[in-house]
Design a protein around this motif. Sequence first.
Motif, mmCIF file in Angstrom:
data_model
loop_
_atom_site.group_PDB
_atom_site.id
_atom_site.type_symbol
_atom_site.label_atom_id
_atom_site.label_comp_id
_atom_site.label_asym_id
_atom_site.label_seq_id
_atom_site.Cartn_x
_atom_site.Cartn_y
_atom_site.Cartn_z
ATOM 1 N N LEU A 190 0.823 -1.205 0.000
ATOM 2 C CA LEU A 190 0.000 0.000 0.000
ATOM 3 C C LEU A 190 0.857 1.256 0.000
ATOM 4 N N ALA A 191 1.957 1.227 0.758
ATOM 5 C CA ALA A 191 2.849 2.387 0.773
ATOM 6 C C ALA A 191 3.464 2.604 -0.611
ATOM 7 N N ARG A 192 3.843 1.508 -1.280
ATOM 8 C CA ARG A 192 4.397 1.641 -2.628
ATOM 9 C C ARG A 192 3.357 2.193 -3.597
ATOM 10 N N MET A 193 2.115 1.697 -3.470
ATOM 11 C CA MET A 193 1.059 2.187 -4.350
ATOM 12 C C MET A 193 0.750 3.655 -4.085
ATOM 13 N N ARG A 194 0.795 4.063 -2.792
ATOM 14 C CA ARG A 194 0.564 5.478 -2.483
ATOM 15 C C ARG A 194 1.665 6.365 -3.066
ATOM 16 N N ARG A 195 2.915 5.906 -2.966
ATOM 17 C CA ARG A 195 4.000 6.693 -3.564
ATOM 18 C C ARG A 195 3.850 6.787 -5.072
ATOM 19 N N GLN A 196 3.483 5.654 -5.683
ATOM 20 C CA GLN A 196 3.299 5.676 -7.129
ATOM 21 C C GLN A 196 2.123 6.570 -7.519
ATOM 22 N N TYR A 216 1.228 13.943 -9.304
ATOM 23 C CA TYR A 216 2.070 15.116 -9.543
ATOM 24 C C TYR A 216 2.304 15.322 -11.039
ATOM 25 N N GLU A 217 2.566 14.237 -11.750
ATOM 26 C CA GLU A 217 2.791 14.353 -13.195
ATOM 27 C C GLU A 217 1.533 14.811 -13.914
ATOM 28 N N ASN A 218 0.370 14.235 -13.523
ATOM 29 C CA ASN A 218 -0.879 14.637 -14.172
ATOM 30 C C ASN A 218 -1.205 16.100 -13.898
ATOM 31 N N GLU A 219 -0.977 16.522 -12.651
ATOM 32 C CA GLU A 219 -1.245 17.920 -12.326
ATOM 33 C C GLU A 219 -0.314 18.853 -13.105
ATOM 34 N N ARG A 220 0.963 18.454 -13.216
ATOM 35 C CA ARG A 220 1.905 19.298 -13.969
ATOM 36 C C ARG A 220 1.508 19.373 -15.439
ATOM 37 N N LYS A 221 1.076 18.217 -16.012
ATOM 38 C CA LYS A 221 0.660 18.221 -17.414
ATOM 39 C C LYS A 221 -0.600 19.061 -17.608
ATOM 40 N N GLU A 222 -1.554 18.979 -16.642
ATOM 41 C CA GLU A 222 -2.767 19.781 -16.760
ATOM 42 C C GLU A 222 -2.449 21.272 -16.688
ATOM 43 N N ILE A 223 -1.527 21.652 -15.816
ATOM 44 C CA ILE A 223 -1.160 23.063 -15.715
ATOM 45 C C ILE A 223 -0.520 23.547 -17.012
ATOM 46 N N LEU A 224 0.390 22.726 -17.571
ATOM 47 C CA LEU A 224 1.032 23.111 -18.831
ATOM 48 C C LEU A 224 0.028 23.185 -19.965
#
Length: 375
Positions: free
Chosen positions: A172-178, A184-192
């Motif tokens: 679960l910890a690994r899945m949460r990190r992933q 973070y990547e999706n949010e950065r792509k949406e902002i761009l």
Amino acid sequence: MPSSREAMVHRGDEDEVCPVCKSSRYLNPDMRFLINPECYHKMCESCVDRIFSSGPANCPVAGCHKTLRKNRFRKQTFEDINVEREVDIRRRVMTVLNRREEEFDSKLDWDNFLEQREEMIFNLVNKVDVAKTEANLQKYAADNMSSIRANQALEAKEVTSFQERQNQEQELARMRRQAAREEYENERKEILAGREDVLTRLASGQPADAAAIAREGQKVILKKSSARRSEEERIRQKQAALRGTDAKKPGQTTATTAEEAGSGLIKGLKKVKTPEPEKPYDPFGGMVPNKRDYYSLQDDYPSSYLDPIRQDHRMLAGGYDLQEYYSRTLLEAFAGLGCFIDEEVSKREANSFNFVKPVGTHGALAATPGSQGDK
């Protein structure tokens, strides 16, 4: 006279020398020493192969006459051989005396059991009444084999469950990190993408529409962020509810047989209650239909009033049943035979504290017939 430091150094050198072939680790760095739990004498691996490969043999150390087997030799875990021996004895005794706290009637009985187990370990470690202690331990193991195996199976199950929970938490910890990285990547792509869309609309639009286009783009970004946070909060609440449900599950307990609960070595064990066999389902709750305490219902009663009705098919065709009439009439006639008013009144008076209720005011007392005011 040699100093204490030099004595410790020489003692360390002696520990690194095989007592059988006198080989030293200083000359052979790859030498590996082994011990046997029977006598805990340390010797090199080559001597073990040479002496015990053909079968059991006596310990080659001078003064030790115990029979050793090759498959019992193992590598020493602790530096001090006394600690190694105590750990082995403790593990062996606790494997046999593996009772659990829920098997005892009280906390005092559980503490007495722990004290008794530690006393047996102390006797075996310090060689006090070894024969008697070993005899008691073997007798208990023979009399309570089923209980020992049940507790061992339960302990193994608990260890397996703990490891599974650890693996699940790590996964679960690994899945949460992933998921956090992907978020973070999706949010950065949406902002761009939002910035590119705003720039494209500004380049193709009029200068007066620049402020409106910028506000609209900011609203879209904020709306997406709010929806994402709401979804994350819902997932966290669902996971917390699932963890709370798992924590409320009742723990398992061990069951012992009657002869094990009466063992002479361990005191204070709970009495084993054999569950009663389940009775067949009774839809009437113990009541027998058409059975009364003071009378029995018959099929026919002679009556000048009911005889014409029994012969009149017009009345019987409408569903009128004389058996129902008999049953209701007899039930009403004998309904009060089981009630004893005198006994109920005496019990009620015996349970009451005040037989006469007090009068609320002095005026009411004066107005009561038979009081002093009427005299």
